[in-house]
Design a protein around this motif. Sequence first.
Motif, short mmCIF file in Angstrom:
data_model
loop_
_atom_site.label_atom_id
_atom_site.label_comp_id
_atom_site.label_asym_id
_atom_site.label_seq_id
_atom_site.Cartn_x
_atom_site.Cartn_y
_atom_site.Cartn_z
N LEU A 77 0.83 -1.19 0.00
CA LEU A 77 0.00 0.00 0.00
C LEU A 77 0.87 1.25 0.00
O LEU A 77 2.05 1.21 0.36
CB LEU A 77 -0.90 0.01 1.24
CG LEU A 77 -1.83 -1.20 1.44
CD1 LEU A 77 -2.47 -1.15 2.83
CD2 LEU A 77 -2.91 -1.22 0.36
N SER A 78 0.28 2.35 -0.39
CA SER A 78 0.96 3.64 -0.31
C SER A 78 0.13 4.58 0.56
O SER A 78 -1.06 4.35 0.79
CB SER A 78 1.16 4.24 -1.71
OG SER A 78 -0.10 4.38 -2.37
N ALA A 79 0.76 5.64 1.03
CA ALA A 79 0.06 6.59 1.88
C ALA A 79 -1.02 7.33 1.10
O ALA A 79 -0.90 7.55 -0.10
CB ALA A 79 1.05 7.58 2.48
N VAL A 80 -2.08 7.70 1.81
CA VAL A 80 -3.16 8.49 1.21
C VAL A 80 -3.21 9.85 1.91
O VAL A 80 -2.61 10.05 2.97
CB VAL A 80 -4.52 7.77 1.35
CG1 VAL A 80 -4.51 6.48 0.54
CG2 VAL A 80 -4.86 7.50 2.81
N ALA A 81 -3.92 10.78 1.30
CA ALA A 81 -4.05 12.11 1.89
C ALA A 81 -4.76 12.02 3.24
O ALA A 81 -5.72 11.25 3.41
CB ALA A 81 -4.83 13.02 0.94
N VAL A 82 -4.28 12.79 4.20
CA VAL A 82 -4.87 12.81 5.53
C VAL A 82 -6.03 13.80 5.55
O VAL A 82 -5.84 14.99 5.24
CB VAL A 82 -3.82 13.20 6.59
CG1 VAL A 82 -4.46 13.34 7.97
CG2 VAL A 82 -2.70 12.17 6.62
N PRO A 83 -7.24 13.37 5.87
CA PRO A 83 -8.36 14.31 5.95
C PRO A 83 -8.07 15.40 6.98
O PRO A 83 -7.58 15.11 8.07
CB PRO A 83 -9.54 13.41 6.40
CG PRO A 83 -9.13 12.02 6.02
CD PRO A 83 -7.65 11.97 6.17
N PRO A 84 -8.34 16.66 6.66
CA PRO A 84 -8.01 17.76 7.57
C PRO A 84 -8.60 17.60 8.96
O PRO A 84 -7.97 17.99 9.95
CB PRO A 84 -8.58 19.00 6.86
CG PRO A 84 -8.70 18.60 5.43
CD PRO A 84 -8.95 17.13 5.40
N GLU A 85 -9.79 17.05 9.04
CA GLU A 85 -10.44 16.92 10.35
C GLU A 85 -9.79 15.86 11.23
O GLU A 85 -10.13 15.73 12.42
CB GLU A 85 -11.93 16.61 10.18
CG GLU A 85 -12.24 15.28 9.52
CD GLU A 85 -12.27 15.35 8.00
OE1 GLU A 85 -12.85 14.43 7.40
OE2 GLU A 85 -11.73 16.32 7.42
N THR A 86 -8.84 15.10 10.68
CA THR A 86 -8.12 14.10 11.47
C THR A 86 -6.69 14.55 11.78
O THR A 86 -5.92 13.78 12.36
CB THR A 86 -8.07 12.74 10.75
OG1 THR A 86 -7.21 12.85 9.59
CG2 THR A 86 -9.45 12.29 10.31
#
Length: 262
Positions: A77-86
């Motif tokens: 797997l590769s990293a995904v964008a972090v949701p701002p609210e997290t």
Amino acid sequence: MLSARSLFQEIVDNDDSFQLFCSIAAGGETQGGWENARIAALVPDSMRHLAPKITRHGADEDKHGRIFHALLRKRGLSAVAVPPETDYTMLLERRGIGLAHARLRAEERLTEDDIVVYLAHSRVTEQRAADQMDMLVRHFGDHPLVGKAIRVISHDEDGHLAYCHEELLRLAREGRGRTIQRVLRESALAEIAVYRDVSLAVMAHMGRLLHWPAPKSAAIAAGIRGTYAYERFAGWHRMISLSPPERRNALGGAPTPVPEFA
């Protein structure tokens, strides 16, 4: 029956939820590494003796970020964008807790008071990190995929917490006790609210990825809010106490390399 163990097991067993979990964790650790590196570079001359320990703290955080990225790679797997609210770090900064990133991006030396703020803020956030990792070690310390990584990170977080206690107690003896207690209290009360909000956001994302039924999601959210109510009433006090740590000079040496994770 819902438990921290069963929930984390679900998250680890599913590629999508594991990907989001590791991405959020890696982002926070990498951000912490950058912050500590900038603080070490800008520490005032009167506190230059702290620079090696702050640098070590940042190196540990960078290492943790690499560990979470390595766990992703092991699953293909590769990293995904972090949701701002997290984004725990960003939300704390918005509440005025810790040193602002704009200040750290500048080249002006920090003040002694800035270092007190940094250490007090770190004492609170490292308590959270140490508690979370301790819980994960209890339940997953022998897990074939994440067990070793969790144990390494938990050991480091305990050292970071010990370092904060030791340095804040030293500064308190130098006459900064009132400032330290004020900043600790402000940081703790803000942190428990941010932790609640981030936990709710993370679990909402996990619920969607894992297709949790509405009653299960509601029960998890109620548990998070219940934890916040306890912490707001009394639990936050343990996040501001200071006591001599068992591990002295915890950040006095070089970072422990973990090449198998890098």
